[in-house]
Design a protein around this motif. Structure first.
Motif, PDB file in Angstrom:
ATOM      1  N   ASN A  69      -6.718  -0.589   3.430  1.00  0.00           N
ATOM      2  CA  ASN A  69      -5.625   0.221   2.893  1.00  0.00           C
ATOM      3  C   ASN A  69      -4.288  -0.333   3.346  1.00  0.00           C
ATOM      4  O   ASN A  69      -4.192  -0.992   4.382  1.00  0.00           O
ATOM      5  CB  ASN A  69      -5.747   1.675   3.376  1.00  0.00           C
ATOM      6  CG  ASN A  69      -6.992   2.344   2.851  1.00  0.00           C
ATOM      7  OD1 ASN A  69      -7.411   2.101   1.726  1.00  0.00           O
ATOM      8  ND2 ASN A  69      -7.596   3.187   3.679  1.00  0.00           N
ATOM      9  N   VAL A  70      -3.264  -0.053   2.574  1.00  0.00           N
ATOM     10  CA  VAL A  70      -1.894  -0.392   2.954  1.00  0.00           C
ATOM     11  C   VAL A  70      -1.013   0.800   2.575  1.00  0.00           C
ATOM     12  O   VAL A  70      -1.377   1.589   1.701  1.00  0.00           O
ATOM     13  CB  VAL A  70      -1.391  -1.676   2.247  1.00  0.00           C
ATOM     14  CG1 VAL A  70      -2.124  -2.906   2.752  1.00  0.00           C
ATOM     15  CG2 VAL A  70      -1.482  -1.570   0.746  1.00  0.00           C
ATOM     16  N   PRO A  71       0.152   0.933   3.195  1.00  0.00           N
ATOM     17  CA  PRO A  71       1.057   2.013   2.812  1.00  0.00           C
ATOM     18  C   PRO A  71       1.479   1.884   1.347  1.00  0.00           C
ATOM     19  O   PRO A  71       1.451   0.797   0.766  1.00  0.00           O
ATOM     20  CB  PRO A  71       2.258   1.814   3.742  1.00  0.00           C
ATOM     21  CG  PRO A  71       1.715   1.043   4.900  1.00  0.00           C
ATOM     22  CD  PRO A  71       0.640   0.177   4.330  1.00  0.00           C
ATOM     23  N   SER A  72       1.884   2.994   0.747  1.00  0.00           N
ATOM     24  CA  SER A  72       2.209   2.994  -0.688  1.00  0.00           C
ATOM     25  C   SER A  72       3.578   2.395  -0.988  1.00  0.00           C
ATOM     26  O   SER A  72       3.869   2.079  -2.143  1.00  0.00           O
ATOM     27  CB  SER A  72       2.142   4.417  -1.229  1.00  0.00           C
ATOM     28  OG  SER A  72       3.074   5.228  -0.538  1.00  0.00           O
ATOM     29  N   SER A  73       4.406   2.216   0.005  1.00  0.00           N
ATOM     30  CA  SER A  73       5.782   1.744  -0.213  1.00  0.00           C
ATOM     31  C   SER A  73       5.880   0.222  -0.270  1.00  0.00           C
ATOM     32  O   SER A  73       6.727  -0.369   0.378  1.00  0.00           O
ATOM     33  CB  SER A  73       6.674   2.261   0.912  1.00  0.00           C
ATOM     34  OG  SER A  73       6.204   1.745   2.143  1.00  0.00           O
ATOM     35  N   GLU A  74       5.040  -0.407  -1.056  1.00  0.00           N
ATOM     36  CA  GLU A  74       4.975  -1.867  -1.064  1.00  0.00           C
ATOM     37  C   GLU A  74       5.968  -2.491  -2.034  1.00  0.00           C
ATOM     38  O   GLU A  74       6.118  -2.055  -3.166  1.00  0.00           O
ATOM     39  CB  GLU A  74       3.563  -2.332  -1.445  1.00  0.00           C
ATOM     40  CG  GLU A  74       3.421  -3.842  -1.453  1.00  0.00           C
ATOM     41  CD  GLU A  74       2.001  -4.310  -1.656  1.00  0.00           C
ATOM     42  OE1 GLU A  74       1.807  -5.538  -1.749  1.00  0.00           O
ATOM     43  OE2 GLU A  74       1.087  -3.470  -1.723  1.00  0.00           O
TER      44      GLU A  74
END
Length: 172
Positions: A69-74
């Motif tokens: 997973n990665v943060p949504s603010s990419e």
């Protein structure tokens, strides 16, 4: 005899301090000896830089990068290893108009996988400020040992709000 023993001990400590100072100077000299090779941006393919931002002045928690997973603010930026923090700041400001305000603080960190244990680690590398020149402006990804595949995490602090104390990340 006691005075001689104490004097000898302080001489040993002073010798250790001198040795430590010499070691740190050598390290700094070695760093300076590694000049960055200029990158011909006309002939070199850019890399995809995955950037994650927050607007609360704090970096993302490392657990937000876990299990694929990665943060949504990419933000995805095509750039080169010689990109400076000031250059990256201007690209972020193109996407986030509210970050263009003079005095907005940008704190940069590299997020990378830890080869010794599972999960990610973070290394703060520098900061910039909208409308002001700073000592980290000309720092490059390459100079901070950024590796292709690492992420960049930028904690954005609006003007009139102080960045987190000492620029350090909160404990996790």
């Amino acid at each position: 005899m006691l005075a001689a023993g104490v004097g000898g001990q302080s001489e040993r400590l002073a010798g250790r301090r001198r040795k430590m100072a010499v070691e740190s100077r050598v390290t700094q000299e070695e760093i300076k000896k590694e000049p960055e090779k200029p990158i011909d941006r006309e002939k070199t393919c850019p890399l995809l830089l995955r950037v994650f931002t927050t607007n609360n002045g704090r970096h993302h928690r490392m657990d937000e990068f876990s299990r694929g997973n990665v943060p949504s603010s990419e933000l995805q930026i095509y750039t080169w290893m010689d990109a400076t923090l000031k250059e990256l700041t201007s690209l972020v400001k193109e996407v986030y108009p509210e970050a263009r305000k003079k005095g907005t603080h940008f704190n940069f960190a590299i997020v990378f996988t830890d080869p010794k244990r599972p999960g990610y680690r973070v290394k703060e590398i520098g900061s910039t400020m909208s409308g002001r020149k700073g000592t980290d402006d000309s720092m490059t990804l390459q100079s901070q040992k950024f590796q292709i595949g690492d992420y960049l995490d930028i904690a954005i602090t609006p003007p009139n709000r102080a960045p987190p104390s000492s620029g350090r990340m909160r404990p996790y």
